[in-house]
Design a protein around this motif. Structure first.
Motif, PDB file in Angstrom:
ATOM      1  N   PRO A   1       0.801  -1.231   0.000  1.00 51.11           N
ATOM      2  CA  PRO A   1       0.000   0.000   0.000  1.00 51.11           C
ATOM      3  C   PRO A   1       0.834   1.281   0.000  1.00 51.11           C
ATOM      4  O   PRO A   1       0.360   2.320  -0.443  1.00 51.11           O
ATOM      5  CB  PRO A   1      -0.832  -0.097   1.287  1.00 51.11           C
ATOM      6  N   ALA A   2       2.065   1.211   0.486  1.00 55.83           N
ATOM      7  CA  ALA A   2       2.916   2.406   0.529  1.00 55.83           C
ATOM      8  C   ALA A   2       3.388   2.834  -0.858  1.00 55.83           C
ATOM      9  O   ALA A   2       3.803   3.972  -1.049  1.00 55.83           O
ATOM     10  CB  ALA A   2       4.133   2.149   1.419  1.00 55.83           C
ATOM     11  N   VAL A   3       3.308   1.944  -1.824  1.00 61.50           N
ATOM     12  CA  VAL A   3       3.749   2.259  -3.187  1.00 61.50           C
ATOM     13  C   VAL A   3       2.632   3.017  -3.898  1.00 61.50           C
ATOM     14  O   VAL A   3       1.498   2.542  -3.979  1.00 61.50           O
ATOM     15  CB  VAL A   3       4.123   0.977  -3.963  1.00 61.50           C
ATOM     16  N   THR A   4       2.960   4.199  -4.411  1.00 65.07           N
ATOM     17  CA  THR A   4       1.949   5.022  -5.085  1.00 65.07           C
ATOM     18  C   THR A   4       2.026   4.930  -6.605  1.00 65.07           C
ATOM     19  O   THR A   4       1.062   5.216  -7.296  1.00 65.07           O
ATOM     20  CB  THR A   4       2.103   6.497  -4.673  1.00 65.07           C
ATOM     21  N   LYS A   5       3.178   4.519  -7.105  1.00 61.85           N
ATOM     22  CA  LYS A   5       3.365   4.419  -8.555  1.00 61.85           C
ATOM     23  C   LYS A   5       4.394   3.332  -8.832  1.00 61.85           C
ATOM     24  O   LYS A   5       5.350   3.175  -8.067  1.00 61.85           O
ATOM     25  CB  LYS A   5       3.861   5.763  -9.111  1.00 61.85           C
ATOM     26  N   VAL A   6       4.187   2.603  -9.930  1.00 62.32           N
ATOM     27  CA  VAL A   6       5.125   1.564 -10.347  1.00 62.32           C
ATOM     28  C   VAL A   6       5.435   1.763 -11.823  1.00 62.32           C
ATOM     29  O   VAL A   6       4.523   1.889 -12.636  1.00 62.32           O
ATOM     30  CB  VAL A   6       4.541   0.141 -10.165  1.00 62.32           C
ATOM     31  N   ALA A   7       6.711   1.787 -12.150  1.00 56.87           N
ATOM     32  CA  ALA A   7       7.149   1.776 -13.551  1.00 56.87           C
ATOM     33  C   ALA A   7       7.763   0.409 -13.811  1.00 56.87           C
ATOM     34  O   ALA A   7       8.641  -0.036 -13.071  1.00 56.87           O
ATOM     35  CB  ALA A   7       8.166   2.873 -13.812  1.00 56.87           C
ATOM     36  N   VAL A   8       7.262  -0.251 -14.848  1.00 58.18           N
ATOM     37  CA  VAL A   8       7.739  -1.586 -15.209  1.00 58.18           C
ATOM     38  C   VAL A   8       8.340  -1.519 -16.602  1.00 58.18           C
ATOM     39  O   VAL A   8       7.674  -1.100 -17.551  1.00 58.18           O
ATOM     40  CB  VAL A   8       6.590  -2.619 -15.196  1.00 58.18           C
TER      41      VAL A   8
END
Length: 122
Positions: free
Chosen positions: A91-98
């Motif tokens: 939940p602490a992750v607000t954005k992910v770049a893959v």
């Protein structure tokens, strides 16, 4: 003071059976993955405690299980599955770049790799 930042994992090398062509599903191939996770690192920068951050070792395990657990025809679909798994687990992750790369794609021509980069925001 703000400590918003990014946790990154670069060039995670995995072997899997993804791809549009039948031989990719049969023979498999190497893939390279980069992940960038935007999150608030304020608590962990103060406490120096892994419990206050996103453990990148755990993220590597989750990414490996997610990427290898199902065959994807397109890198785009695999990238979405990775981002959804990370966002659901942390939940602490607000954005992910893959970023996903095929270092040896089954197409004619000389190149280092082909791939996709997708960004997902909570």
């Amino acid at each position: 003071m703000s400590a918003t930042g990014q946790i990154f994992i670069e060039a995670l090398d995995l072997y899997a059976y993804h791809g549009h062509f039948a031989e990719e599903g049969r023979l498999g191939q190497r893939f390279s993955m980069d992940l960038v996770l935007d999150c608030d690192l304020r608590a962990s920068s103060l406490s120096d405690d892994i419990a206050d951050t996103v453990d990148y070792g755990e993220v590597v395990g989750l990414a490996t299980r997610t990427f290898s657990g199902k065959r994807f025809k397109l890198l785009e679909a695999a990238a979405r599955a990775l981002a959804e798994a990370i966002l659901a687990e942390y939940p602490a992750v607000t954005k992910v770049a893959v970023t996903l790369r095929k270092p040896a794609p089954p197409i004619p021509g000389r190149m280092d790799s082909v791939g996709v980069k997708l960004d997902f925001t909570r």
